[in-house]
Structure formats: C-alpha cells, structure tokens
Design a protein around this motif. Structure first.
Motif, PDB file in Angstrom:
ATOM      1  N   LEU A  16       0.831  -1.203   0.000  1.00 20.11           N
ATOM      2  CA  LEU A  16       0.000   0.000   0.000  1.00 20.11           C
ATOM      3  C   LEU A  16       0.867   1.255   0.000  1.00 20.11           C
ATOM      4  O   LEU A  16       0.570   2.240  -0.688  1.00 20.11           O
ATOM      5  N   PHE A  17       1.959   1.208   0.759  1.00 16.67           N
ATOM      6  CA  PHE A  17       2.885   2.349   0.817  1.00 16.67           C
ATOM      7  C   PHE A  17       3.502   2.611  -0.549  1.00 16.67           C
ATOM      8  O   PHE A  17       3.608   3.759  -0.983  1.00 16.67           O
TER       9      PHE A  17
ATOM     10  N   ASP B 278       3.991   5.916  -5.271  1.00 13.79           N
ATOM     11  CA  ASP B 278       4.396   5.696  -6.659  1.00 13.79           C
ATOM     12  C   ASP B 278       5.870   5.309  -6.766  1.00 13.79           C
ATOM     13  O   ASP B 278       6.636   5.848  -7.572  1.00 13.79           O
ATOM     14  N   ILE B 279       6.283   4.355  -5.917  1.00 16.89           N
ATOM     15  CA  ILE B 279       7.655   3.858  -5.919  1.00 16.89           C
ATOM     16  C   ILE B 279       7.665   2.487  -6.602  1.00 16.89           C
ATOM     17  O   ILE B 279       6.860   1.613  -6.262  1.00 16.89           O
ATOM     18  N   ALA B 280       8.564   2.311  -7.566  1.00 17.96           N
ATOM     19  CA  ALA B 280       8.635   1.049  -8.294  1.00 17.96           C
ATOM     20  C   ALA B 280      10.064   0.762  -8.709  1.00 17.96           C
ATOM     21  O   ALA B 280      10.897   1.670  -8.824  1.00 17.96           O
ATOM     22  N   VAL B 281      10.367  -0.524  -8.920  1.00 16.79           N
ATOM     23  CA  VAL B 281      11.664  -0.935  -9.447  1.00 16.79           C
ATOM     24  C   VAL B 281      11.433  -1.812 -10.672  1.00 16.79           C
ATOM     25  O   VAL B 281      10.469  -2.589 -10.733  1.00 16.79           O
ATOM     26  N   PHE B 282      12.313  -1.670 -11.664  1.00 15.63           N
ATOM     27  CA  PHE B 282      12.283  -2.477 -12.884  1.00 15.63           C
ATOM     28  C   PHE B 282      10.937  -2.400 -13.606  1.00 15.63           C
ATOM     29  O   PHE B 282      10.530  -3.344 -14.286  1.00 15.63           O
ATOM     30  N   GLY B 283      10.219  -1.304 -13.412  1.00 16.73           N
ATOM     31  CA  GLY B 283       8.940  -1.148 -14.078  1.00 16.73           C
ATOM     32  C   GLY B 283       7.830  -2.016 -13.523  1.00 16.73           C
ATOM     33  O   GLY B 283       6.749  -2.108 -14.132  1.00 16.73           O
ATOM     34  N   LEU B 284       8.051  -2.646 -12.375  1.00 13.06           N
ATOM     35  CA  LEU B 284       7.046  -3.523 -11.781  1.00 13.06           C
ATOM     36  C   LEU B 284       5.967  -2.706 -11.087  1.00 13.06           C
ATOM     37  O   LEU B 284       6.191  -1.560 -10.697  1.00 13.06           O
ATOM     38  N   ASP B 285       4.800  -3.323 -10.890  1.00 15.11           N
ATOM     39  CA  ASP B 285       3.748  -2.659 -10.139  1.00 15.11           C
ATOM     40  C   ASP B 285       4.053  -2.772  -8.645  1.00 15.11           C
ATOM     41  O   ASP B 285       5.090  -3.310  -8.235  1.00 15.11           O
ATOM     42  N   ALA B 286       3.133  -2.267  -7.823  1.00 14.90           N
ATOM     43  CA  ALA B 286       3.364  -2.246  -6.379  1.00 14.90           C
ATOM     44  C   ALA B 286       3.543  -3.649  -5.818  1.00 14.90           C
ATOM     45  O   ALA B 286       4.367  -3.878  -4.927  1.00 14.90           O
TER      46      ALA B 286
END
Length: 433
Positions: free
Chosen positions: A260-261, A266-274
């Motif tokens: 949820l955080f 709106d933090i993501a790595v490698f274009g992945l979703d939450a």
C-alpha cells in the motif's frame, strides 16, 4: 539446565554436534519450501478454482492460526518425549501437507446432484485448507524441536552461533519457496511446483531420520507433562514479549502495509507494479535478516554477553522504522527495509541463545513453545491493527509508532534479565543454577 560450563568438548563430540546442526539446518531449509511455494500460486488460482479472495486469505493464514494453539503443546511434548521423534514427525507432516496442494488441484468436480458432503469433500479449498492446517501442526513441532536441539548440542561458547544458523535455515527456506513457486509454476505447472516442494520436504524428513539423534531426554521421557503446561518463568515471558513486539512491527507494519505504501508513493523498481516491487523489497529484507541472524548469534558468542548485542540490534530496528516513516524515495525505502531486516534478524539468534542460557534443559521445549506463541500472536495481531490505522492516520505516524516498539522491547528485556540474574549484562555462563 542447559550446559553453561566452559569445559572444552572433545573433538568427536564437536564433529558430531556440527553434523547434527547441519542436518537441522538442511532439513528446516528444505521443508521451508512448502511454506513459501503456495503464496505466488494460490492467489492467482483463486479465480480459476472459484475460491473467494476471503477464502484465499484464510487458507494462507490458517497455519499461523493453528500454531497459536499448537505451539505450547508442541513444546510440552518435546520436554516429555524428546526432540528426535517430534522433529521427524513434524517434517513428515509438512511434507504430507505440501502433497495436499497437489491433491487440491487434482480432485475431480462433483457429479451433478452430489450431496453437500461430497461437494465439500471434493472442493479444492477444502484440500488447501486441510493442507495448511497440517502445515501449522507440523511447523509447530519443527520450530519447537529445532531450537531445542540447537540448545542441547551447544555450550555457552557457541550457542548464539548455532541458534543463528538454525534460525537462518528456517528463515531462508520460505523465500526460496517463493522463488520455487513462481519460477517452476511459470516454466512447468502449478502441480509440478507443489510436487517439487513436497519431495524436498520428504527429503528433509529422511535427512533428519538418518542423522539427528535424541538430544533432549533419556529413557523415553518418563516425566508426565500436561499440554497446557507452558513456561511462565521470567526468562520465557521476557523473551516472548520481545518476540511479540518485533513480529508485531515487522510482519504487522512492514509486510502488511508495504504494498500500500509503494502504491501511495508511486515507488517502483524495474517497471514492476506495487505488488512486484513489494516482493523484491520483502525478499531483500528477509535476506538482510538471514545474514544478521548468523552475525548476531556469532557476535554474542564472541562478545561473551547477549544483552549488549540484543540492545544494539533493537536500536538498528528503531532506526529502520524512523527511516521508513520519513522515506519518500526508492533509496530511502531500500535503506529502511535493510535496517529493519537487519534489526529483526540480529536479535533473533541472541534472543534464543539468551533463553537457552537462562532456562533449565528440561523446560527448554516449553520455553521455545511459549516464545513461538508470543511471536505468532504479534505477527497475527499486527496487520489487524496497522492496516486500519494506516487508513485513518496515514503511513508515517504508524511507522513512527512502530519505531518505539523495539525501544520498549529493549526496556522489557533489560528489566527481565536484571530480575532473573541480578545484572543487566549477564555473561553467557551466568545461567540460573
């Protein structure tokens, strides 16, 4: 009482003890695959098999609910009959439970007009639920015995290290199962992933049966023990309360709210979703915890006292949650997760070593079971408290409040240790006579 003398063990005893510890580590690591393999698969299967989201959540949590009532009897059982039989039986139960996932996928649909009883018996959710209940029973036995075996074959000079490596084996099997479930199910099939995990669990049982001897009682355990005879001594309750607080914050605040955080910020790595990003962060946290589990136990052995090491890692956990409360970037979040994982892992092995230092050998099974009860209550209660609070007050206040928990746990630890030993910093050999 646990051996706290400084007499050097013979070379043959040392080799034998290392062999036993290695067997426990390998067994708990392999069997842990079954705990993690279901998580990447079952949520996606819910829609396909017609299982509601609520039922999926209940299935995934069933093992923890079972452990809440099984941990204490498992510990008492260990003190009565010893460690070997419960350890092997627990591993076998977990292996059978993992095969239950395969059965859940293969049960045929009930024939038209079948009775309610038949429809219930053939429903995949029934088999998944039974498997998770069995997993909870088996893991209660495995957790109670693994730490007791480590305590039994250790002395004051290596107890923290042995607790650390055993804890690492238990901890790292779960994320390995997550990877196994995700990769094998994607490349082959869901059933293949479950079968591979089950075979590893049964291999773990075979290793334990062939290598792990009885370490805890002689003569089959003639002392009568009531299942509800938990250990309410000062050391057991003190360590249990600390464990409760750590799991409440770690599982309840970090793991339950992280996805949820990530979405909210709106933090993501490698274009992945939450969801995908949270999996990466949680895996990193678990790896940090695993590394510090070994380091924390070893450090407490080298230093010669448990409490300074414990307090130090509790402060690390405090700093992690403070960083988390202020995190707004990918780097800040990664740093906070590493600190929280390190704090969680670094406390676990010295905490169990301290419990073994201060607990008579004949009650170590009960003490371990009591500690596990506290941890499962904390891990189960945490999400129920943190998730609603996040909706009401936001993430930062909840994480800041969780930062206080390790400090409170440190206070409880010092008061309990002082009450039991007369000093805040007892040496490893200051166990109660």
């Amino acid at each position: 009482m646990s051996d706290t003398t400084t007499t050097e063990p013979s070379t043959s005893d040392s080799v034998s003890n290392r062999r036993i510890i290695a067997a426990v580590i390998i067994s708990t690591f392999f069997v842990g695959f079954g705990g993690g393999v279901v998580f990447p698969i079952l949520p996606n299967l819910g829609v396909v098999l017609g299982i509601s989201a609520f039922m999926v959540g209940l299935i995934l949590s069933a093992n923890r609910f079972v452990r809440l009532v099984a941990n204490a009897p498992a510990g008492a059982f260990v003190d009565r009959v010893g460690t070997r039989k419960p350890f092997v039986i627990g591993l076998v139960i977990e292996g059978v439970a993992t095969f239950g996932y395969v059965v859940a996928l293969l049960v045929p649909d009930p024939a038209p007009g079948a009775s309610i009883l038949v429809a219930f018996a053939l429903a995949p959710e029934t088999w998944f639920m039974v498997a998770r209940i069995l997993w909870g029973l088996g893991s209660a036995l495995v957790f109670a015995t693994a730490y007791t075996i480590a305590a039994d074959v250790s002395d004051a000079g290596d107890r923290g290290t042995n607790m650390g490596v055993v804890r690492a084996g238990i901890t790292l099997g779960f994320p390995a199962g997550l990877v196994l479930g995700g990769v094998v199910s994607a490349v082959y099939s869901n059933a293949t992933a479950f079968i591979v995990a089950a075979l590893f669990a049964l291999l773990a049982s075979l290793i334990a049966y062939l290598i792990v001897p009885e370490t805890h009682v002689e003569g089959g355990g003639s002392t009568s023990v009531k299942p509800w005879d938990v250990d309410l001594s000062v050391p057991a309750v003190t360590v249990g309360v600390v464990n409760f607080g750590l799991y409440f914050a770690y599982i309840g605040a970090l793991f339950a709210t992280l996805v949820l955080f990530l979405g909210a910020n709106d933090i993501a790595v490698f274009g992945l979703d939450a969801q995908g990003t949270s999996g990466i962060f949680m895996a990193g946290t678990v790896l940090a915890a695993g590394a510090m589990t070994i380091a924390g136990g070893r450090l407490s052995d080298v230093y010669g006292a448990r409490t300074p090491v414990l307090v130090g890692f509790l402060v690390v956990s405090f700093l992690g949650f403070i960083l988390l409360a202020r995190a707004g970037t990918l780097f800040e979040l990664a740093l906070s997760c590493l600190f929280i994982g390190a704090g969680q892992g670094g406390t676990s092995s010295p905490l169990m070593a301290l419990l073994a230092d201060l607990t008579p050998n004949e009650r170590m099974g009960r003490a371990t079971g009591t500690n596990n009860v506290f941890g499962d209550i904390g891990g189960g209660l945490g999400p129920m408290v943190s998730l609603p609070l996040v909706e009401i007050v936001g993430f930062a206040p909840v994480y800041a409040a969780c930062a206080v928990i390790p400090l409170l746990a440190g206070g409880v630890l010092l008061v309990g240790v002082r009450t039991e030993t007369g000093t805040f910093v007892p040496g490893r050999s200051s166990a109660k006579p």
